[in-house]
Design a protein around this motif. Structure first.
Motif, PDB file in Angstrom:
ATOM      1  N   ARG A 250      -4.913   5.049  -4.274  1.00  0.00           N
ATOM      2  CA  ARG A 250      -4.132   3.913  -4.784  1.00  0.00           C
ATOM      3  C   ARG A 250      -3.673   3.004  -3.650  1.00  0.00           C
ATOM      4  NH1 ARG A 250      -3.865   0.015  -6.664  1.00  0.00           N
ATOM      5  NH2 ARG A 250      -2.081  -0.945  -7.697  1.00  0.00           N
ATOM      6  N   ALA A 251      -3.306   3.589  -2.520  1.00  0.00           N
ATOM      7  CA  ALA A 251      -2.869   2.779  -1.380  1.00  0.00           C
ATOM      8  C   ALA A 251      -4.000   1.893  -0.876  1.00  0.00           C
ATOM      9  CB  ALA A 251      -2.356   3.678  -0.259  1.00  0.00           C
ATOM     10  N   LEU A 252      -5.193   2.456  -0.756  1.00  0.00           N
ATOM     11  CA  LEU A 252      -6.335   1.675  -0.286  1.00  0.00           C
ATOM     12  C   LEU A 252      -6.659   0.541  -1.266  1.00  0.00           C
ATOM     13  CD1 LEU A 252      -8.630   4.517   1.076  1.00  0.00           C
ATOM     14  CD2 LEU A 252      -7.462   2.776   2.429  1.00  0.00           C
ATOM     15  N   GLU A 253      -6.576   0.842  -2.554  1.00  0.00           N
ATOM     16  CA  GLU A 253      -6.830  -0.200  -3.556  1.00  0.00           C
ATOM     17  C   GLU A 253      -5.793  -1.317  -3.459  1.00  0.00           C
ATOM     18  OE1 GLU A 253      -6.711   1.991  -7.165  1.00  0.00           O
ATOM     19  OE2 GLU A 253      -8.820   2.647  -7.065  1.00  0.00           O
ATOM     20  N   ALA A 254      -4.544  -0.939  -3.297  1.00  0.00           N
ATOM     21  CA  ALA A 254      -3.479  -1.941  -3.207  1.00  0.00           C
ATOM     22  C   ALA A 254      -3.645  -2.806  -1.973  1.00  0.00           C
ATOM     23  CB  ALA A 254      -2.112  -1.246  -3.195  1.00  0.00           C
ATOM     24  N   PHE A 255      -4.062  -2.189  -0.882  1.00  0.00           N
ATOM     25  CA  PHE A 255      -4.237  -2.955   0.351  1.00  0.00           C
ATOM     26  C   PHE A 255      -5.443  -3.878   0.240  1.00  0.00           C
ATOM     27  CE2 PHE A 255      -5.764  -3.640   4.688  1.00  0.00           C
ATOM     28  CZ  PHE A 255      -4.578  -3.994   5.324  1.00  0.00           C
TER      29      PHE A 255
ATOM     30  N   ILE B 125      -0.994   4.302   7.144  1.00  0.00           N
ATOM     31  CA  ILE B 125      -0.284   4.517   5.879  1.00  0.00           C
ATOM     32  C   ILE B 125      -0.935   5.640   5.078  1.00  0.00           C
ATOM     33  CG2 ILE B 125       0.443   3.445   3.720  1.00  0.00           C
ATOM     34  CD1 ILE B 125       1.799   2.375   6.303  1.00  0.00           C
ATOM     35  N   THR B 126      -2.248   5.642   5.005  1.00  0.00           N
ATOM     36  CA  THR B 126      -2.918   6.693   4.234  1.00  0.00           C
ATOM     37  C   THR B 126      -2.739   8.072   4.884  1.00  0.00           C
ATOM     38  OG1 THR B 126      -5.039   6.198   5.325  1.00  0.00           O
ATOM     39  CG2 THR B 126      -4.604   5.132   3.208  1.00  0.00           C
ATOM     40  N   THR B 127      -2.659   8.103   6.202  1.00  0.00           N
ATOM     41  CA  THR B 127      -2.371   9.375   6.884  1.00  0.00           C
ATOM     42  C   THR B 127      -1.007   9.907   6.466  1.00  0.00           C
ATOM     43  OG1 THR B 127      -3.744   8.851   8.804  1.00  0.00           O
ATOM     44  CG2 THR B 127      -1.973  10.448   9.135  1.00  0.00           C
ATOM     45  N   ALA B 128      -0.005   9.032   6.466  1.00  0.00           N
ATOM     46  CA  ALA B 128       1.342   9.447   6.071  1.00  0.00           C
ATOM     47  C   ALA B 128       1.361   9.936   4.630  1.00  0.00           C
ATOM     48  CB  ALA B 128       2.312   8.281   6.248  1.00  0.00           C
ATOM     49  N   LEU B 129       0.713   9.204   3.731  1.00  0.00           N
ATOM     50  CA  LEU B 129       0.719   9.573   2.317  1.00  0.00           C
ATOM     51  C   LEU B 129      -0.014  10.888   2.080  1.00  0.00           C
ATOM     52  CD1 LEU B 129       0.029   6.030   0.840  1.00  0.00           C
ATOM     53  CD2 LEU B 129       2.185   7.310   0.663  1.00  0.00           C
ATOM     54  N   ALA B 130      -1.154  11.070   2.751  1.00  0.00           N
ATOM     55  CA  ALA B 130      -1.899  12.324   2.593  1.00  0.00           C
ATOM     56  C   ALA B 130      -1.074  13.509   3.084  1.00  0.00           C
ATOM     57  CB  ALA B 130      -3.220  12.240   3.352  1.00  0.00           C
TER      58      ALA B 130
ATOM     59  N   HIS C   2      -6.920  -5.140  -2.432  1.00  0.00           N
ATOM     60  CA  HIS C   2      -6.794  -6.181  -3.446  1.00  0.00           C
ATOM     61  C   HIS C   2      -5.394  -6.799  -3.388  1.00  0.00           C
ATOM     62  CE1 HIS C   2     -10.618  -4.823  -4.940  1.00  0.00           C
ATOM     63  NE2 HIS C   2     -10.152  -3.606  -5.133  1.00  0.00           N
ATOM     64  N   SER C   3      -4.957  -7.102  -2.197  1.00  0.00           N
ATOM     65  CA  SER C   3      -3.586  -7.569  -2.004  1.00  0.00           C
ATOM     66  C   SER C   3      -3.578  -8.908  -1.304  1.00  0.00           C
ATOM     67  CB  SER C   3      -2.812  -6.529  -1.168  1.00  0.00           C
ATOM     68  OG  SER C   3      -1.482  -6.929  -0.983  1.00  0.00           O
ATOM     69  N   PRO C   4      -3.849 -10.009  -2.016  1.00  0.00           N
ATOM     70  CA  PRO C   4      -3.775 -11.323  -1.375  1.00  0.00           C
ATOM     71  C   PRO C   4      -2.340 -11.677  -1.032  1.00  0.00           C
ATOM     72  CG  PRO C   4      -4.038 -11.572  -3.733  1.00  0.00           C
ATOM     73  CD  PRO C   4      -4.158 -10.095  -3.452  1.00  0.00           C
ATOM     74  N   VAL C   5      -2.166 -12.386   0.057  1.00  0.00           N
ATOM     75  CA  VAL C   5      -0.825 -12.832   0.438  1.00  0.00           C
ATOM     76  C   VAL C   5      -0.872 -14.323   0.721  1.00  0.00           C
ATOM     77  CG1 VAL C   5       0.014 -10.644   1.306  1.00  0.00           C
ATOM     78  CG2 VAL C   5      -1.283 -12.126   2.828  1.00  0.00           C
TER      79      VAL C   5
ATOM     80  N   ALA D 106       0.821  -1.204   0.000  1.00  0.00           N
ATOM     81  CA  ALA D 106       0.000   0.000   0.000  1.00  0.00           C
ATOM     82  C   ALA D 106       0.858   1.258   0.000  1.00  0.00           C
ATOM     83  CB  ALA D 106      -0.936  -0.015   1.209  1.00  0.00           C
ATOM     84  N   CYS D 107       1.902   1.252   0.817  1.00  0.00           N
ATOM     85  CA  CYS D 107       2.750   2.441   0.924  1.00  0.00           C
ATOM     86  C   CYS D 107       3.512   2.695  -0.378  1.00  0.00           C
ATOM     87  CB  CYS D 107       3.716   2.267   2.097  1.00  0.00           C
ATOM     88  SG  CYS D 107       4.454   3.810   2.651  1.00  0.00           S
ATOM     89  N   ARG D 108       4.051   1.643  -0.971  1.00  0.00           N
ATOM     90  CA  ARG D 108       4.793   1.818  -2.218  1.00  0.00           C
ATOM     91  C   ARG D 108       3.893   2.317  -3.337  1.00  0.00           C
ATOM     92  NH1 ARG D 108       6.525  -3.164  -0.678  1.00  0.00           N
ATOM     93  NH2 ARG D 108       5.483  -4.237  -2.410  1.00  0.00           N
ATOM     94  N   GLU D 109       2.707   1.721  -3.440  1.00  0.00           N
ATOM     95  CA  GLU D 109       1.798   2.126  -4.514  1.00  0.00           C
ATOM     96  C   GLU D 109       1.348   3.574  -4.331  1.00  0.00           C
ATOM     97  OE1 GLU D 109       1.084   0.474  -7.327  1.00  0.00           O
ATOM     98  OE2 GLU D 109       2.624  -0.900  -6.583  1.00  0.00           O
ATOM     99  N   GLY D 110       1.117   3.982  -3.084  1.00  0.00           N
ATOM    100  CA  GLY D 110       0.743   5.363  -2.835  1.00  0.00           C
ATOM    101  C   GLY D 110       1.851   6.334  -3.196  1.00  0.00           C
ATOM    102  N   ALA D 111       3.088   5.983  -2.863  1.00  0.00           N
ATOM    103  CA  ALA D 111       4.222   6.852  -3.199  1.00  0.00           C
ATOM    104  C   ALA D 111       4.386   6.963  -4.706  1.00  0.00           C
ATOM    105  CB  ALA D 111       5.492   6.313  -2.546  1.00  0.00           C
TER     106      ALA D 111
END
Length: 381
Positions: free
Chosen positions: A371-376, A345-350, A378-381, A271-276
């Motif tokens: 984008r971060a929320l979407e990545a998180f 994470i979204t707080t930091a990115l905003a 839809h992020s299966p592990v 999530a963090c990488r995609e947001g950045a």
């Protein structure tokens, strides 16, 4: 209204309310029965998190004290010891080995490189007979998490003891102390273990005990500490309240399940990488799931990352980490180990979006959070 502050560094990290509540309890004496029971349980839980049957020795100190315990106990003057470094904390190993009088072989890679087994194999071949190899699992100055299992295997092939800095990796990403045949693993309380700074831990194998050197040590003496812990005592007055807090924090980790904890960190990293990247920022840390500890990114051209970090902290109450050493002024780092969820994470990115615009960057507003929320999600592990 009092300013609300957000701590998003790779250490210290936020502390869960249950752990803070334990810190608020009255201080008890470290030799009474109640504390011994807590100490025993805490040491057992540390073994579970380390995934080891070896002793985990606990010291009242920062993580660097655990570093020093390893070097002090394994060094005799003139011992040939090798440090493989690619960032600030690898450099710390090198400085400490040198300070204790060892014959240092410093295999130094560029900051931000990911150490590979061949790098270590080549360095060992050139070095000759090496007693100890020091590795950094998670190099938080760059965001790189290396394959310490593969590196340890190379060191073992060469007949060396393996010492690993797991200060920021323990409890965040997989680490198998026994299965990977690591002799010494050092860590600290203030990162993925979700406690305040002040406690450091060192897991020590039988081979490492047998290979102790003749160098001077006292407070960090492994034998003294081991003897006291055998009866659930401490060699010197421990940080009683911190031990109680760590016991609670370890319980939270183990209740969640280590595999679930590791998966959560992977998803937060994604999530963090995609947001950045959505902001148009170039990542400094690797753009893959190894970057589950910290996300490092370059600031846009013409913007000093130190200025960005100061603006975030002083105007918006958001504390991120600046670049260190060779990366000072070039990158900023968002930590996501320990007591974090996607809304942190979204707080930091905003906040980064807002501050970069204030500093003159052209950033499309709102894209990073989306984008971060979407990545998180839809992020299966």
């Amino acid at each position: 209204m009092a300013e609300k502050r957000y701590l998003l560094t790779p250490g210290p990290t936020p502390v869960p309310p249950e752990v803070l509540a334990e810190l608020a309890k009255p201080v008890i004496h470290h030799r009474e029965r109640d504390f011994r029971e807590i100490y025993e349980r805490c040491l057992a839980r540390l073994q579970d998190v380390y995934r080891t049957k070896n002793d985990v020795l606990m010291f009242t100190t920062s993580g660097t004290g655990a570093f020093e315990s390893a070097v002090a106990n394994l060094t005799s003057a003139g011992d040939r010891q090798l440090v493989l470094s690619a960032g600030n904390f690898g450099e710390r190993w090198a400085g400490m080995v040198r300070a204790f009088g060892a014959d240092l072989v410093h295999a130094r890679l560029e900051w931000g490189e990911t150490p590979e087994p061949e790098d270590l194999r080549s360095a060992l071949a050139d070095a000759g007979d090496v007693k100890v190899v020091y590795l950094t699992h998670s190099e938080t100055s760059t965001g790189v998490v290396c394959d310490v299992q593969a590196l340890a295997a190379v060191a073992k092939e060469a007949g060396a003891l393996v010492v690993v800095d797991a200060v920021s990796s323990l409890g965040a990403v997989p680490l198998e102390s026994d299965l990977w045949d690591i002799d010494v693993v050092v860590s600290g309380s203030q990162k993925a273990l979700m406690c305040p700074p002040g406690l450091a831990m060192t897991a020590v194998s039988d081979a490492a005990y047998a290979a102790q050197g003749t160098g001077a040590r006292f407070y960090f003496d492994w034998n003294r500490t081991r003897k006291a812990q055998e009866v659930f005592d401490a060699s010197f007055t421990p940080a009683v309240s911190l031990v109680r807090a760590l016991d609670v924090a370890l319980g939270l980790l183990l209740d969640e399940g280590l595999e679930a904890v590791f998966d959560r960190h992977v998803r937060l990293g994604r999530a963090c990488r995609e947001g950045a990247k959505a902001m148009g920022l170039e990542l400094s840390s690797p753009d893959d799931d190894s970057s589950a500890v910290v996300t490092a990114a370059h600031t846009p051209e013409g913007i000093d990352s130190d200025e960005l970090v100061l603006l975030l902290r002083d105007r918006h109450g958001v504390t991120l980490a600046p670049g260190q050493g060779e990366l000072k002024g070039k990158i900023f780092r968002i930590g996501h180990i320990g007591y974090y969820d996607v809304f942190d994470i979204t707080t930091a990115l905003a906040a980064v979006e807002l501050a970069l615009v204030e500093l003159g960057a052209e950033i499309e507003r709102g894209v990073a959070v989306t984008r971060a929320l979407e990545a998180f999600e839809h992020s299966p592990v």
